[in-house]
Design a protein around this motif. Sequence first.
Motif, short mmCIF file in Angstrom:
data_model
loop_
_atom_site.label_atom_id
_atom_site.label_comp_id
_atom_site.label_asym_id
_atom_site.label_seq_id
_atom_site.Cartn_x
_atom_site.Cartn_y
_atom_site.Cartn_z
N THR A 188 1.95 7.26 6.48
CA THR A 188 2.47 6.79 7.77
C THR A 188 3.87 7.34 8.02
O THR A 188 4.17 7.84 9.11
CB THR A 188 2.50 5.25 7.80
OG1 THR A 188 1.16 4.76 7.70
CG2 THR A 188 3.13 4.74 9.08
N LEU A 189 4.72 7.28 7.00
CA LEU A 189 6.09 7.78 7.13
C LEU A 189 6.13 9.29 7.30
O LEU A 189 6.91 9.81 8.10
CB LEU A 189 6.90 7.37 5.89
CG LEU A 189 7.37 5.92 5.87
CD1 LEU A 189 7.80 5.52 4.48
CD2 LEU A 189 8.50 5.72 6.88
N ARG B 37 0.84 -1.20 0.00
CA ARG B 37 0.00 0.00 0.00
C ARG B 37 0.88 1.26 0.00
O ARG B 37 1.16 1.83 1.06
CB ARG B 37 -0.94 -0.01 1.21
CG ARG B 37 -1.92 -1.17 1.18
CD ARG B 37 -2.97 -1.05 2.27
NE ARG B 37 -2.42 -1.35 3.58
CZ ARG B 37 -3.13 -1.30 4.71
NH1 ARG B 37 -4.39 -0.92 4.69
NH2 ARG B 37 -2.58 -1.61 5.86
N PRO B 38 1.35 1.68 -1.16
CA PRO B 38 2.28 2.82 -1.21
C PRO B 38 1.69 4.12 -0.66
O PRO B 38 2.41 4.87 0.02
CB PRO B 38 2.62 2.95 -2.70
CG PRO B 38 1.57 2.17 -3.43
CD PRO B 38 1.13 1.10 -2.50
N LEU C 291 9.69 3.46 -2.68
CA LEU C 291 9.35 4.55 -1.77
C LEU C 291 10.22 4.53 -0.52
O LEU C 291 10.78 5.55 -0.11
CB LEU C 291 7.87 4.46 -1.39
CG LEU C 291 7.37 5.36 -0.26
CD1 LEU C 291 7.37 6.82 -0.68
CD2 LEU C 291 5.96 4.94 0.17
N ILE C 292 10.34 3.37 0.12
CA ILE C 292 11.05 3.30 1.41
C ILE C 292 12.57 3.47 1.25
O ILE C 292 13.26 3.80 2.22
CB ILE C 292 10.72 2.00 2.17
CG1 ILE C 292 11.13 0.77 1.37
CG2 ILE C 292 9.25 1.96 2.54
CD1 ILE C 292 10.83 -0.56 2.08
N LYS C 293 13.09 3.28 0.03
CA LYS C 293 14.52 3.49 -0.20
C LYS C 293 14.92 4.96 -0.07
O LYS C 293 16.09 5.29 0.11
CB LYS C 293 14.92 2.98 -1.59
CG LYS C 293 14.94 1.46 -1.71
CD LYS C 293 15.22 1.04 -3.14
CE LYS C 293 15.15 -0.48 -3.28
NZ LYS C 293 15.32 -0.91 -4.70
N LYS C 294 13.92 5.85 -0.14
CA LYS C 294 14.19 7.29 -0.13
C LYS C 294 13.89 7.93 1.23
O LYS C 294 13.93 9.15 1.36
CB LYS C 294 13.34 7.97 -1.20
CG LYS C 294 13.60 7.43 -2.61
CD LYS C 294 12.59 7.97 -3.60
CE LYS C 294 12.76 7.33 -4.98
NZ LYS C 294 11.70 7.75 -5.92
N LYS D 284 1.24 -12.65 -7.82
CA LYS D 284 1.76 -11.81 -8.90
C LYS D 284 1.00 -10.49 -8.98
O LYS D 284 1.57 -9.46 -9.35
CB LYS D 284 1.66 -12.55 -10.24
CG LYS D 284 2.67 -13.69 -10.37
CD LYS D 284 2.59 -14.32 -11.75
CE LYS D 284 3.62 -15.44 -11.90
NZ LYS D 284 3.56 -16.08 -13.25
N ALA D 285 -0.26 -10.52 -8.62
CA ALA D 285 -1.08 -9.31 -8.66
C ALA D 285 -0.58 -8.26 -7.67
O ALA D 285 -0.78 -7.06 -7.87
CB ALA D 285 -2.54 -9.65 -8.37
N ASP D 286 0.07 -8.71 -6.59
CA ASP D 286 0.57 -7.78 -5.56
C ASP D 286 1.97 -7.25 -5.87
O ASP D 286 2.42 -6.29 -5.24
CB ASP D 286 0.63 -8.49 -4.19
CG ASP D 286 -0.75 -8.77 -3.62
OD1 ASP D 286 -1.72 -8.16 -4.11
OD2 ASP D 286 -0.84 -9.59 -2.69
N LEU D 287 2.65 -7.87 -6.83
CA LEU D 287 4.06 -7.57 -7.06
C LEU D 287 4.32 -6.11 -7.40
O LEU D 287 5.26 -5.50 -6.89
CB LEU D 287 4.60 -8.48 -8.17
CG LEU D 287 6.12 -8.46 -8.39
CD1 LEU D 287 6.86 -8.83 -7.11
CD2 LEU D 287 6.50 -9.41 -9.51
N LYS D 288 3.50 -5.52 -8.27
CA LYS D 288 3.70 -4.14 -8.70
C LYS D 288 3.66 -3.19 -7.51
O LYS D 288 4.53 -2.31 -7.36
CB LYS D 288 2.65 -3.74 -9.73
CG LYS D 288 2.78 -2.30 -10.24
CD LYS D 288 1.73 -2.02 -11.30
CE LYS D 288 1.85 -0.60 -11.84
NZ LYS D 288 1.53 0.41 -10.80
N GLU D 289 2.64 -3.36 -6.64
CA GLU D 289 2.51 -2.47 -5.48
C GLU D 289 3.62 -2.72 -4.46
O GLU D 289 4.10 -1.78 -3.82
CB GLU D 289 1.14 -2.65 -4.83
CG GLU D 289 -0.02 -2.00 -5.57
CD GLU D 289 -0.45 -2.83 -6.77
OE1 GLU D 289 -0.07 -4.01 -6.86
OE2 GLU D 289 -1.20 -2.27 -7.61
#
Length: 299
Positions: A21-22, A14-15, A58-61, A46-51
């Motif tokens: 939250t962040l 959930r981006p 996102l979290i890498k930044k 596989k349907a969840d992979l993109k998200e």
Amino acid sequence: MQTFAPIALFVYNRPQHTSRTLKFLQQNELAAESRLFIFSDGAKTKADLKEVEEVRELIKKVEGFKSVEIIERKENMGLADSIIAGVTKLVKDYKQVIVFEDDLISSPYTLTYFNESLECYRNVEKVMHIGAYMYNLKREDLPETFFYRAATSWGWATWERAWNHFEPDIEKLMAQFDAANRHAFSIENTMNFWKQMQDFKKGKNNSWAIRWYASIFLRDGLTLNPSQSLVNNIGHDGSGIHSGINDIYNVIINPKRITEFPHNVTENQEAYLAVKAFLGNRKGSLWQRIKRFITEKLN
């Protein structure tokens, strides 16, 4: 000098929720002095992979914390196993932990509340859990914080000494309950806590939280809670693992710093009655329940 507790943040697919939250965590007054560990579960389908990949980008930044460490799971552990493993690892390394999931917005003083509570009750064996969420109790006469029996899972903290008593085996837990315990555990049958235990045994849910509450309850432990919530769950839009579409548990976050903590380590009876009253009436009238049911089905 006080060592602030590490923050464990559990994320999945959930981006938008994760970003909010962040954002609120970063605005906490102790964010820059806190270590953040982000546990990213692997895609279940596989349907969840993109998200999942979008969340990982996102979290890498993420900035604004003393340090940020990302733990990416190659396989899907599921929320319960991910939380149990992450909390167990951090309390072993740091003796304490603050836990967030990816759908919680917080007050600027939520981390302060956690750290002050962790310090205050560090050596009080009966206190096993610090909760940041509280229902909308609509009571002006309650103290800022109080002790209560049940553990809330929307923003919480604990110590290694307490987490060592976590019992994941549902059979062992349920075997220790008699009728009186089941009645007390379910807040005099106003909340379906015992049914959650039964559903876990039947494989209908995979809740770590109900087993943690049961572990606390069976040791006659207590949880510290604010009378006005310091977090709000933004996941009741149908996107969460255990979240439907409703606003029963929606709250206004306390914008002020908590300054009062109870000295008497016993359950606050006035707070207990307020929680019991909320739980007993939380679903509203029959018409309100019908409208909520229709809304959920339409969505």
